[in-house]
Design an enzyme around this catalytic site. Structure first.
Site, short mmCIF file in Angstrom:
data_model
loop_
_atom_site.label_atom_id
_atom_site.label_comp_id
_atom_site.label_asym_id
_atom_site.label_seq_id
_atom_site.Cartn_x
_atom_site.Cartn_y
_atom_site.Cartn_z
N ALA A 83 6.66 -6.34 -6.67
CA ALA A 83 5.84 -5.48 -7.72
C ALA A 83 6.52 -4.12 -7.19
O ALA A 83 6.73 -3.62 -6.27
CB ALA A 83 4.29 -5.47 -7.61
N GLY A 128 5.98 -9.90 -5.41
CA GLY A 128 6.05 -10.45 -6.55
C GLY A 128 7.27 -11.16 -7.09
O GLY A 128 7.05 -11.97 -8.00
N GLU A 131 6.74 -14.80 -5.66
CA GLU A 131 5.81 -15.27 -6.51
C GLU A 131 6.29 -15.64 -7.69
O GLU A 131 5.97 -16.90 -8.25
CB GLU A 131 4.45 -14.17 -6.72
CG GLU A 131 3.89 -14.00 -5.30
CD GLU A 131 2.69 -12.93 -5.24
OE1 GLU A 131 3.23 -11.76 -5.59
OE2 GLU A 131 1.85 -13.10 -4.66
N GLU A 151 3.41 -7.93 1.63
CA GLU A 151 2.34 -7.14 1.31
C GLU A 151 1.61 -6.37 2.49
O GLU A 151 1.20 -5.41 2.45
CB GLU A 151 1.41 -7.90 0.47
CG GLU A 151 1.77 -8.29 -1.07
CD GLU A 151 2.76 -9.64 -1.10
OE1 GLU A 151 3.20 -10.03 -0.06
OE2 GLU A 151 3.02 -9.85 -2.10
N1 DAK Z 1 9.01 -1.08 -5.84
C1 DAK Z 1 9.73 0.04 -6.25
N2 DAK Z 1 11.06 0.53 -6.13
C2 DAK Z 1 11.79 -0.28 -5.34
C3 DAK Z 1 11.35 -1.54 -4.69
C4 DAK Z 1 9.95 -1.89 -5.06
N3 DAK Z 1 9.44 -3.06 -4.75
N4 DAK Z 1 12.07 -2.23 -3.90
C5 DAK Z 1 13.18 -1.58 -3.84
N5 DAK Z 1 13.05 -0.28 -4.49
C6 DAK Z 1 14.02 1.06 -4.82
C7 DAK Z 1 14.06 1.65 -3.75
O1 DAK Z 1 12.91 2.77 -3.51
C8 DAK Z 1 15.37 2.34 -4.05
O2 DAK Z 1 15.27 3.30 -4.98
P1 DAK Z 1 16.21 4.70 -4.79
O3 DAK Z 1 15.74 5.48 -3.43
O4 DAK Z 1 17.54 4.34 -4.87
O5 DAK Z 1 15.49 5.45 -6.12
C9 DAK Z 1 16.18 1.05 -4.48
O6 DAK Z 1 15.34 0.40 -5.11
C10 DAK Z 1 17.09 0.46 -3.71
O7 DAK Z 1 16.28 0.16 -2.39
P2 DAK Z 1 16.69 0.42 -0.95
O8 DAK Z 1 17.29 1.58 -0.93
O9 DAK Z 1 15.31 0.26 -0.22
O10 DAK Z 1 17.79 -0.85 -0.78
P3 DAK Z 1 17.91 -1.55 0.74
O11 DAK Z 1 18.98 -2.15 0.55
O12 DAK Z 1 17.94 -0.42 1.81
O13 DAK Z 1 16.33 -2.47 1.21
C11 DAK Z 1 14.55 -4.08 0.27
C12 DAK Z 1 16.28 -3.43 0.30
C13 DAK Z 1 14.31 -4.75 -0.62
C14 DAK Z 1 14.68 -4.54 1.96
C15 DAK Z 1 13.74 -2.69 0.34
O14 DAK Z 1 14.11 -2.13 -0.77
C16 DAK Z 1 12.34 -2.98 0.42
O15 DAK Z 1 11.85 -3.46 1.28
N6 DAK Z 1 11.80 -2.97 -0.79
C17 DAK Z 1 10.44 -3.36 -0.91
C18 DAK Z 1 10.00 -4.67 -0.59
C19 DAK Z 1 8.45 -4.88 -0.93
O16 DAK Z 1 7.68 -4.37 -0.05
N7 DAK Z 1 8.28 -5.33 -2.07
C20 DAK Z 1 6.84 -5.23 -2.71
C21 DAK Z 1 6.24 -6.41 -2.05
S1 DAK Z 1 4.42 -6.17 -2.37
C22 DAK Z 1 -1.42 -6.50 -6.23
C23 DAK Z 1 -0.71 -6.94 -7.30
C24 DAK Z 1 0.68 -7.27 -6.86
C25 DAK Z 1 1.12 -7.23 -5.65
C26 DAK Z 1 -0.12 -6.93 -4.77
C27 DAK Z 1 -1.27 -6.62 -4.88
N8 DAK Z 1 -2.85 -6.44 -6.62
C28 DAK Z 1 -2.80 -5.56 -7.61
C29 DAK Z 1 -4.04 -6.79 -5.74
C30 DAK Z 1 2.39 -7.38 -5.28
C31 DAK Z 1 2.87 -6.91 -4.42
C32 DAK Z 1 4.22 -6.71 -3.92
O17 DAK Z 1 5.12 -7.27 -4.59
#
Ligand code: DAK
Length: 275
Positions: A83, A128, A131, A151
Site C-alpha cells: 500500500a 498489499g 496480499e 507492516e
Molecule cells: N509506498 C509509497 N512509495 C513507495 C513504496 C510504498 N509502499 N515502496 C516504494 N516506494 C517509493 C519510494 O519511496 C521511492 O520513491 P522516490 O524516493 O524515488 O520518490 C521509490 O518507490 C523507489 O523505492 P526505493 O528507492 O525505496 O527502492 P529500493 O530498491 O531502495 O527499495 C523496497 C525497494 C521495496 C525494499 C523499499 O522501497 C521498501 O521497503 N518499500 C516499502 C515496502 C513496504 O513497507 N510496503 C508497505 C507494506 S505495508 C491497512 C491497509 C493496508 C495496509 C495496512 C493497513 N489498514 C488501513 C488497516 C497495507 C500495508 C502495506 O502494504
C-alpha cells in the site's frame, strides 16, 4: 454500458480510457493481462488504483472473451511494493478502516472472479502486494521476486487480508514468523513453501505465464469456472459438505454442451472444440 450484457473486452475503450494506473490488454485466445502501472513508486497501491482495479475486475467478470487473467506490475523491480505509505500516512483511523475495507472488497472480488487469475510476480510483492498476489488463484514468480508482510515495520497490522491468506497458504508457524519479523522471502523459498508454483528468469516470466494461461484457455470454459468455484468455496467447508458440493457440481457439469463435446471428441479420437 448495461452491466447485465456480456461484453467483448477487446472492444472496451471508453471505460478504460481515463485510468491512470491500470493497463488492461488482450493477448490471443482469451488471455487478458492486467498491469499495475505506477512504476515510479514500485506500483504502490492507493485508493485511486484500488478503484480502477475494481472497475477492471467488473469488466473482466462480464467479458465473454476472457478465459484467464494475468496480473503483473510495470517495470522490472516490483510487482507491487505494498500500500502507498505516503497515502496511508495522511489517513485518520476511520479513513484507514475505509481504505482497508476498500482493499479487502477488491481482493475478495478478485478471488471470486469467474475466471482463473495468475499472479506474475516480477519483483517486490510486499504488504498489499503480497496480499494481492495471494488473492490470485496461483503465483508464478520471477527469480528476483521478494515476498513479505512488512507492516510491523510501519507500526500497523496487515490490512488487506495478509494475516489470513498467508496463514492458509504457508501454515500458522511460518506465517507468524513472516508477519512478526517482516522478513522477505526470496523466490526459491516461496516455491519451497508452496506460495509460488514456479520460478522463472524474469525475462521469461510473461511468456511462461501466457503459455500456462494458454493451456487453461483451451479447456472447457464452463468446467474451468466450475472448478474454480469448487476450490474457492470448498476450502472453507468441512470435507463432508465439500464433497456434497462437488457431487452437485459434477452433476451440473453433465448438463453442459462442453460435456457432450468433450466426451464425444474423446470417443471419436479427435480434439474437443469447446464453446
Ligand atoms: N509506498 C509509497 N512509495 C513507495 C513504496 C510504498 N509502499 N515502496 C516504494 N516506494 C517509493 C519510494 O519511496 C521511492 O520513491 P522516490 O524516493 O524515488 O520518490 C521509490 O518507490 C523507489 O523505492 P526505493 O528507492 O525505496 O527502492 P529500493 O530498491 O531502495 O527499495 C523496497 C525497494 C521495496 C525494499 C523499499 O522501497 C521498501 O521497503 N518499500 C516499502 C515496502 C513496504 O513497507 N510496503 C508497505 C507494506 S505495508 C491497512 C491497509 C493496508 C495496509 C495496512 C493497513 N489498514 C488501513 C488497516 C497495507 C500495508 C502495506 O502494504
Amino acid at each position: 454500458m448495461n452491466s447485465q450484457v456480456p461484453v467483448c473486452l477487446a472492444q472496451v475503450t471508453e471505460e478504460t480510457a481515463h485510468w491512470q494506473n491500470i493497463l488492461l490488454e488482450q493477448h490471443a485466445d482469451g488471455i487478458c493481462q492486467l498491469t499495475i502501472n505506477r512504476p515510479k513508486v514500485l506500483n504502490a497501491l492507493n485508493a485511486e488504483i484500488l478503484a480502477e482495479l475494481d472497475q477492471a475486475l467488473n469488466l473482466v467478470a462480464k467479458a465473454n472473451d476472457v478465459r484467464v487473467l494475468l496480473i503483473t506490475g510495470a517495470g522490472e523491480k516490483a510487482f507491487v511494493a505494498g500500500a502507498d505509505i505516503a497515502h496511508m500516512k495522511q489517513l485518520t483511523a476511520l479513513e484507514g478502516k475505509y481504505f482497508a475495507e476498500q482493499g479487502m472488497a477488491v481482493f475478495r472480488k478478485l478471488e471470486n472472479l469467474p475466471v482463473p487469475v495468475i499472479a506474475l510476480v516480477n519483483g517486490y510483492a510486499l504488504g498489499g502486494g503480497c496480499e494481492l498476489a495471494m488473492s490470485c488463484d496461483f503465483i508464478l514468480a520471477a527469480e528476483n521476486a521478494r515476498f513479505g508482510q512488512p507492516e510491523v515495520n510501519l507500526g500497523v497490522t496487515p490490512g488487506f487480508g495478509g494475516s489470513q491468506r498467508l496463514t492458509r497458504l504457508v501454515g500458522r508457524g511460518m506465517a507468524m514468523e513472516l508477519l512478526t519479523t517482516g522478513r522477505m522471502m526470496n523466490a526459491d523459498e516461496a516455491l519451497q513453501r508452496g506460495l509460488a508454483n514456479h520460478v522463472y528468469p524474469q525475462a521469461d516470466l510473461l511468456d511462461e505465464g501466457v503459455k500456462l494461461a494458454g493451456q487453461i484457455a483451451t479447456k472447457s470454459r464452463t468446467a474451468v469456472q466450475l472448478t474454480k468455484q469448487l476450490v474457492q468455496r470448498g476450502q472453507d467447508l468441512d470435507l463432508d459438505n465439500a464433497c456434497v458440493m462437488e457431487s452437485d457440481v459434477f452433476g451440473l457439469s453433465f448438463s453442459t454442451p462442453d460435456r457432450e463435446e468433450g466426451m464425444a471428441a474423446f470417443l471419436e479420437g479427435r480434439k474437443p472444440e469447446f464453446s
